[in-house]
Design an enzyme around this catalytic site. Structure first.
Site, PDB file in Angstrom:
ATOM      1  N   ASP A   1      94.907  75.631 -57.009  1.00 22.42           N
ATOM      2  CA  ASP A   1      95.636  76.311 -58.081  1.00 22.42           C
ATOM      3  C   ASP A   1      96.948  76.902 -57.562  1.00 22.42           C
ATOM      4  OD1 ASP A   1      93.911  75.795 -60.206  1.00 22.42           O
ATOM      5  OD2 ASP A   1      92.660  77.547 -59.782  1.00 22.42           O
TER       6      ASP A   1
ATOM      7  N   LYS B   1      83.738  78.276 -60.739  1.00 23.98           N
ATOM      8  CA  LYS B   1      84.663  78.332 -59.600  1.00 23.98           C
ATOM      9  C   LYS B   1      84.189  79.245 -58.466  1.00 23.98           C
ATOM     10  CE  LYS B   1      89.110  77.121 -61.684  1.00 23.98           C
ATOM     11  NZ  LYS B   1      90.528  77.540 -61.794  1.00 23.98           N
TER      12      LYS B   1
END
Length: 289
Positions: free
Chosen positions: A109, A73
């Site tokens: 997210d 990420k």
């Protein structure tokens, strides 16, 4: 519904390592099929030293986009042409759109986290929040909550230095402070909190007997308790909260919600059936038990 892939099928997927446990293909393919779209979503194992080659390969293969999970990420950012403001501030990318030969990075997210409150029709405006943990998940949660206008946030963590770094990164967005979660001052914050969120891995399978050190008995009776963990469905943290009558939410909402937000970017639509994605996720989790 039978699945028929064609020469025009567009490809999507998720990269990470390990990746065999990912349920993203289940939730994404379920909703893609329900929308009768000619797309396929697959999980692709990519080791850390293979990331650059994988990104070039996905671009060369004309993928429409892909999700990014552990351990990529952060490192994925150097291989992208652009990243949006949220991903830049959070410091991580979990969604990549490939368009016009360019790679665009996003972090969905925080959108996934917020989707739970939208589903429950719970307003976050001007509330007081207490966030447990100061890692990557906490950064997405903090960004989301400050973006929608919470009144105040306290980041309570074992590592106060890390928590203070998070506060320094986000202090321009709103009223936020850090504290040691073992300090007695946390009890005063608990009594005033409208929202308590666990962003740590404490309580995640297989260590289901663990939870952050908070006293649920003094938590404000009106507070919602949210754990970003989704395995098990109810952590010790949430079970303890239910004993005192609190409304609880688990990480299924966040996972399904971030997937829906990613899909909107890839296929260019405004509406995705998040409930269908969450149901597909829940059923898949039950089968794994």
């Amino acid at each position: 519904m039978s699945i028929i892939y064609t020469g025009k099928t567009k490809n999507l997927g998720v990269i990470g390592y390990p990746i065999h446990h990912s349920l993203s293909p289940v939730i994404q393919n379920t909703v893609l099929q329900s929308m009768e779209l000619d797309y396929a979503y697959i999980a692709m194992p990519v080791k850390e030293n293979e990331l650059e080659s994988a990104v070039k390969g996905l671009k060369a293969l004309n993928f429409s986009g892909f999700n990014v999970t552990i351990p990529h990420k952060i490192n994925i950012i150097k291989y992208l042409d652009e990243i949006d403001g949220a991903a830049s501030l959070i410091g991580a990318v979990n969604t990549v759109l490939i368009k016009n030969d360019r790679l665009y990075g996003y972090n969905t997210d925080y959108e996934g986290f917020l989707s739970a409150f939208q589903a429950k029709k719970f307003s976050l405006k001007n509330i007081n929040g207490l966030i447990l943990g100061a890692g990557g998940a906490a950064r997405a949660v903090v960004y989301g909550l400050l973006k929608v206008g919470v009144g105040s946030l306290c980041i309570a963590a074992r590592n106060v230095v890390k928590a203070q770094k998070l506060v320094d990164d986000f202090k321009k967005m709103g009223n936020i402070k850090a504290c040691d979660w073992a300090d007695v001052s946390v009890n005063e914050i608990l009594q005033k909190a409208d929202l308590l969120v666990n962003t740590t891995p404490l309580g995640m399978y297989p260590n289901v007997d663990k939870m952050p050190p908070v006293d649920m008995s003094i938590l404000s009776s009106k507070a919602i308790v949210y754990d970003v963990i989704y395995t098990p469905e109810k952590t010790k943290f949430l079970i303890e909260a239910e004993k005192y009558g609190h409304v609880v939410l688990n990480g299924e909402y966040m996972l399904a919600g971030q997937g829906a937000a990613a899909l909107k970017k890839w296929i260019g639509c405004k509406d995705v059936d998040i409930d269908l994605m969450r149901i597909a996720l829940h059923e898949a989790l039950i089968k794994k038990i």
